[in-house]
Design an enzyme around this catalytic site. Structure first.
Site, mmCIF file in Angstrom:
data_model
loop_
_atom_site.group_PDB
_atom_site.id
_atom_site.type_symbol
_atom_site.label_atom_id
_atom_site.label_comp_id
_atom_site.label_asym_id
_atom_site.label_seq_id
_atom_site.Cartn_x
_atom_site.Cartn_y
_atom_site.Cartn_z
ATOM 1 N N HIS A 17 0.836 -1.205 0.000
ATOM 2 C CA HIS A 17 0.000 0.000 0.000
ATOM 3 C C HIS A 17 0.867 1.249 0.000
ATOM 4 O O HIS A 17 2.105 1.159 -0.101
ATOM 5 C CB HIS A 17 -1.005 -0.023 1.164
ATOM 6 C CG HIS A 17 -0.384 -0.167 2.516
ATOM 7 N ND1 HIS A 17 0.479 0.758 3.040
ATOM 8 C CD2 HIS A 17 -0.508 -1.139 3.453
ATOM 9 C CE1 HIS A 17 0.851 0.383 4.244
ATOM 10 N NE2 HIS A 17 0.282 -0.778 4.524
ATOM 11 N N HIS A 20 4.035 1.324 2.366
ATOM 12 C CA HIS A 20 5.246 0.650 1.871
ATOM 13 C C HIS A 20 5.822 1.441 0.691
ATOM 14 O O HIS A 20 7.032 1.553 0.537
ATOM 15 C CB HIS A 20 4.931 -0.766 1.371
ATOM 16 C CG HIS A 20 4.136 -1.609 2.326
ATOM 17 N ND1 HIS A 20 2.871 -2.066 2.043
ATOM 18 C CD2 HIS A 20 4.430 -2.065 3.570
ATOM 19 C CE1 HIS A 20 2.421 -2.776 3.070
ATOM 20 N NE2 HIS A 20 3.336 -2.790 4.006
ATOM 21 N N CYS A 125 3.372 -9.924 21.134
ATOM 22 C CA CYS A 125 2.450 -9.296 20.174
ATOM 23 C C CYS A 125 2.759 -9.880 18.786
ATOM 24 O O CYS A 125 3.857 -9.693 18.256
ATOM 25 C CB CYS A 125 2.621 -7.777 20.153
ATOM 26 S SG CYS A 125 1.697 -7.005 18.808
ATOM 27 N N CYS A 128 3.570 -7.261 15.982
ATOM 28 C CA CYS A 128 4.941 -6.735 15.999
ATOM 29 C C CYS A 128 5.970 -7.853 15.900
ATOM 30 O O CYS A 128 7.147 -7.588 15.691
ATOM 31 C CB CYS A 128 5.230 -5.972 17.288
ATOM 32 S SG CYS A 128 4.282 -4.483 17.505
ATOM 33 N N CYS A 143 -0.510 -3.320 23.180
ATOM 34 C CA CYS A 143 0.595 -2.839 22.341
ATOM 35 C C CYS A 143 0.120 -1.507 21.759
ATOM 36 O O CYS A 143 -0.967 -1.441 21.183
ATOM 37 C CB CYS A 143 0.860 -3.860 21.232
ATOM 38 S SG CYS A 143 1.516 -3.163 19.722
ATOM 39 N N HIS A 146 -0.542 -1.791 17.779
ATOM 40 C CA HIS A 146 -1.635 -2.600 17.231
ATOM 41 C C HIS A 146 -2.909 -2.543 18.062
ATOM 42 O O HIS A 146 -3.954 -3.046 17.647
ATOM 43 C CB HIS A 146 -1.187 -4.066 17.068
ATOM 44 C CG HIS A 146 -0.159 -4.242 15.997
ATOM 45 N ND1 HIS A 146 1.190 -4.258 16.255
ATOM 46 C CD2 HIS A 146 -0.289 -4.378 14.655
ATOM 47 C CE1 HIS A 146 1.850 -4.404 15.117
ATOM 48 N NE2 HIS A 146 0.978 -4.474 14.138
ATOM 49 N N LYS A 298 -5.629 6.221 11.054
ATOM 50 C CA LYS A 298 -4.617 5.229 10.731
ATOM 51 C C LYS A 298 -5.143 4.429 9.531
ATOM 52 O O LYS A 298 -6.340 4.166 9.460
ATOM 53 C CB LYS A 298 -4.445 4.317 11.950
ATOM 54 C CG LYS A 298 -3.271 3.397 11.863
ATOM 55 C CD LYS A 298 -3.160 2.550 13.108
ATOM 56 C CE LYS A 298 -2.329 1.330 12.745
ATOM 57 N NZ LYS A 298 -2.224 0.354 13.787
ATOM 58 N N LYS A 301 -6.837 -2.217 6.987
ATOM 59 C CA LYS A 301 -7.733 -3.013 6.154
ATOM 60 C C LYS A 301 -9.151 -2.923 6.691
ATOM 61 O O LYS A 301 -10.114 -2.803 5.948
ATOM 62 C CB LYS A 301 -7.270 -4.476 6.144
ATOM 63 C CG LYS A 301 -6.265 -4.757 5.051
ATOM 64 C CD LYS A 301 -5.983 -6.239 4.917
ATOM 65 C CE LYS A 301 -4.778 -6.623 5.754
ATOM 66 N NZ LYS A 301 -4.327 -7.984 5.666
HETATM 67 N N1 MSP Z 1 9.076 -7.067 8.124
HETATM 68 C C1 MSP Z 1 9.308 -5.952 8.955
HETATM 69 C C2 MSP Z 1 10.584 -5.244 8.546
HETATM 70 C C3 MSP Z 1 11.815 -6.068 8.580
HETATM 71 S S1 MSP Z 1 13.200 -5.188 8.012
HETATM 72 C C4 MSP Z 1 14.507 -6.152 8.341
HETATM 73 C C5 MSP Z 1 8.142 -4.976 8.854
HETATM 74 N N2 MSP Z 1 7.385 -5.088 7.761
HETATM 75 S S2 MSP Z 1 6.110 -4.157 7.427
HETATM 76 O O1 MSP Z 1 5.505 -4.753 6.261
HETATM 77 O O2 MSP Z 1 5.283 -4.010 8.570
HETATM 78 O O3 MSP Z 1 6.691 -2.795 6.979
HETATM 79 C C6 MSP Z 1 6.885 -1.728 7.872
HETATM 80 C C7 MSP Z 1 7.402 -0.556 7.060
HETATM 81 O O4 MSP Z 1 6.449 -0.207 6.028
HETATM 82 C C8 MSP Z 1 7.578 0.731 7.851
HETATM 83 O O5 MSP Z 1 8.785 0.771 8.572
HETATM 84 C C9 MSP Z 1 7.517 1.735 6.721
HETATM 85 O O6 MSP Z 1 8.728 1.689 6.009
HETATM 86 C C10 MSP Z 1 6.410 1.198 5.845
HETATM 87 N N3 MSP Z 1 5.071 1.679 6.255
HETATM 88 C C11 MSP Z 1 3.968 0.905 6.434
HETATM 89 N N4 MSP Z 1 2.899 1.719 6.735
HETATM 90 C C12 MSP Z 1 3.282 3.005 6.764
HETATM 91 C C13 MSP Z 1 2.624 4.230 7.008
HETATM 92 N N5 MSP Z 1 1.338 4.319 7.285
HETATM 93 N N6 MSP Z 1 3.375 5.361 6.968
HETATM 94 C C14 MSP Z 1 4.705 5.332 6.667
HETATM 95 N N7 MSP Z 1 5.345 4.184 6.434
HETATM 96 C C15 MSP Z 1 4.695 2.992 6.486
HETATM 97 O O7 MSP Z 1 8.004 -4.151 9.733
#
Ligand code: MSP
Length: 512
Positions: A17, A20, A125, A128, A143, A146, A298, A301
């Protein structure tokens, strides 16, 4: 010179999304910018595929974990293709090369005495993928991220002696003169990390006994490596650790790990401790940006308010989507976005400012000079003014990933040229002084070419297109590389007299 840039590897229980996309586009812009500045860039992204969260998601969908991972990892690849992400490698933690790296690190840590076994009871959690202590939870015992209550879990695990790295970490995170200094950005988040670090470190669980979906410990196959340890190691697997010493030595340490604030602790504390434990060099910079909300909420889904890369591209086109996502809010703090604001910025920066500049310049050349760069004595004054406006602060902001500020500088440069057109009033010159008109249009084209080379990392495809439209010579990437070294505008400009121009059509149609 080399530059190794990484995004987090994303969990495959979620579809890609805008969150990412934000980190990935920002990393891509940095990677492209560094390449244009003649760095040998390795830009890594990928997917994080192990752990309980993935196993549960697969079960819910009636798939095996591997099936889910294959399907979802492909979706991330598709999204990055759509957004024109120029990664060097896409790593998946279920790949064989990653198992080898993880086994080696884990065995090394055991051999060096940093791993021990103990019975443990803690609050876990799943969202996380980590244990919490009571003091980490909010007033409802949830948490804070979440908003769910972690479940009590009890098992015999292997532990990593994180506590023994406290002093070494503090030194490396706070002393810029330390030869292994790790720069944490932004400053406020660095202070939070240091504050927490000073409170003391607890040893962390390094393996799980009840979770099969993971990498088995080489010294106890009944346990799997804790998913965060597994995930962080991806950064060295991808550049050849442990088998390909040459590429590993070439690119490690990472120049910048990019992510949001949610996972800064793992990258600035746990990851360096693992590396120190094995004697490997530490990353140079860990840069975390904020979280963004959509219309004050926030994104989730369940709220049904998640924006996909496809929706962004459908509405604005790829290049504009990339530009908007990273420039709407400052890179660093949290921020709120909305469709209205995205559209407003699109209309202001792209349709009105940039689009209008290109369209009016080409229209004049079409009407009065047969769609060619007008024949005139090269006038580079305006291009030089633009260069001065952009020059140093643009590069500084790009290097510091202050992309919203870098984009603002470009918008100022575009405005400067648009203003010059208002001052010159070429529509009156067309009646009174064709020589002056030729010189003016020529000067606008040169100024545009400078701006476009700077926009290239943000908007790669449309910049190439505009380069053709304005009749600029050579390949834009090669020309920009040269220009970024010496900042010299060729004597005859970039758009040489008599070159053929192209009608642009509507580059950025206004959106209502
Ligand atoms: N798998 C772990 C990361 C491991 S790295 C060795 C993880 N994955 S995640 O799919 O949850 O991705 C988190 C990352 O996605 C955040 O750190 C950020 O880079 C990005 N984001 C996801 N949602 C976001 C927002 N709403 N706003 C900004 N960045 C966001 O954690």
């Amino acid at each position: 010179m080399k530059c190794y840039i990484t995004t987090p590897i994303y969990y495959v229980n979620d579809i890609p999304h805008i969150g990412h996309s934000y980190t990935t586009i920002a990393s891509d812009i940095l990677a492209r910018w560094k390449r244009l500045n003649n760095f040998n860039v390795f830009f890594l992204t990928g997917t994080d595929e192990h752990g309980i969260k993935i196993a549960i998601a697969a079960k819910e969908k009636g798939k095996t974990p591997q099936e889910l991972c294959d399907e979802m990892s492909a979706k991330f690849k598709e999204a990055w293709k759509l957004l024109n992400i120029s990664y060097t490698d896409f790593i998946r933690t279920t790949e064989q090369r990653h198992f080898i790296a993880v086994e080696k690190i884990v065995q090394d840590l055991l051999d060096k005495g940093f791993i021990f076994k103990k019975k443990y009871e803690g609050l876990y959690c799943v969202g996380c993928e980590r244990f919490f202590t009571q003091k980490d939870l909010d007033e409802n015992g949830c948490c804070s991220f979440h908003k769910t209550k972690p479940a009590l879990q009890s098992e015999e695990n292997y532990f990593f002696k994180l506590s023994s790295f406290q002093d070494a970490l503090l030194e490396r995170l706070t002393n810029p003169n330390h030869k292994e200094y790790i720069e944490i950005q932004p400053e406020e988040r660095k202070n939070e990390i240091i504050g927490k670090l000073k409170l003391g470190l607890e040893d962390i669980s390094f393996s799980r006994s009840a979770i099969e979906w993971g990498i088995p410990l080489p010294f106890d196959k009944k346990q799997t490596v804790y998913v965060w340890v597994d995930a962080l190691i991806n950064y060295i697997t991808a550049i050849g650790y442990p088998k390909n010493e040459v590429t590993f030595q070439k690119y490690w340490p990472a120049d910048v790990h990019l992510m949001a604030k949610d996972i800064l602790w793992f990258h600035s504390v746990i990851w360096p401790a693992i590396l120190m434990g094995t004697g490997l060099p530490l990353p140079k910079k860990v840069y975390s940006h904020g979280f963004f909300t959509l219309d004050g909420n926030k994104m989730s889904k369940s709220l049904g308010n998640v924006i996909s890369p496809q929706e962004l591209v459908d509405k604005y086109g790829v290049d504009a989507a990339r530009y908007l996502v990273v420039t709407l809010i400052p890179f660093g703090p949290d921020g709120d976005i909305s469709w209205q604001e995205l559209t407003l910025k699109y209309n202001t920066d792209l349709a009105n400012n940039l689009g209008n500049l290109i369209s009016r310049t080409i229209k004049m050349a079409e009407k009065h000079f047969n769609l060619q760069v007008p024949e005139t004595k090269p006038d580079l004054e305006l291009a030089k003014k633009v260069t001065t406006t952009i020059k140093e602060s643009f590069a500084l902001n790009m290097d510091n990933i202050q992309l919203h500020k870098a984009a603002e500088i470009l918008q100022n440069a575009i405005t400067l040229v648009n203003r010059q057109i208002e001052i010159d009033t070429p529509w009156t010159l067309a009646k009174t002084d064709m020589n002056k008109l030729a010189s003016c249009i020529y000067s606008y084209l040169q100024a545009i070419s400078i701006i476009i080379m700077h926009l290239l990392s943000f908007m790669p495809s449309i910049s190439e297109k505009i380069w053709q439209i304005i009749g600029a010579s050579g390949n834009i990437n090669e020309t920009a590389k040269k220009y970024f070294i010496d900042a010299i505008i060729p004597e005859n400009g970039f758009s040489v007299v008599n070159s053929q121009l192209q009608t642009p059509g509507i580059l950025f149609p206004r959106i209502v």
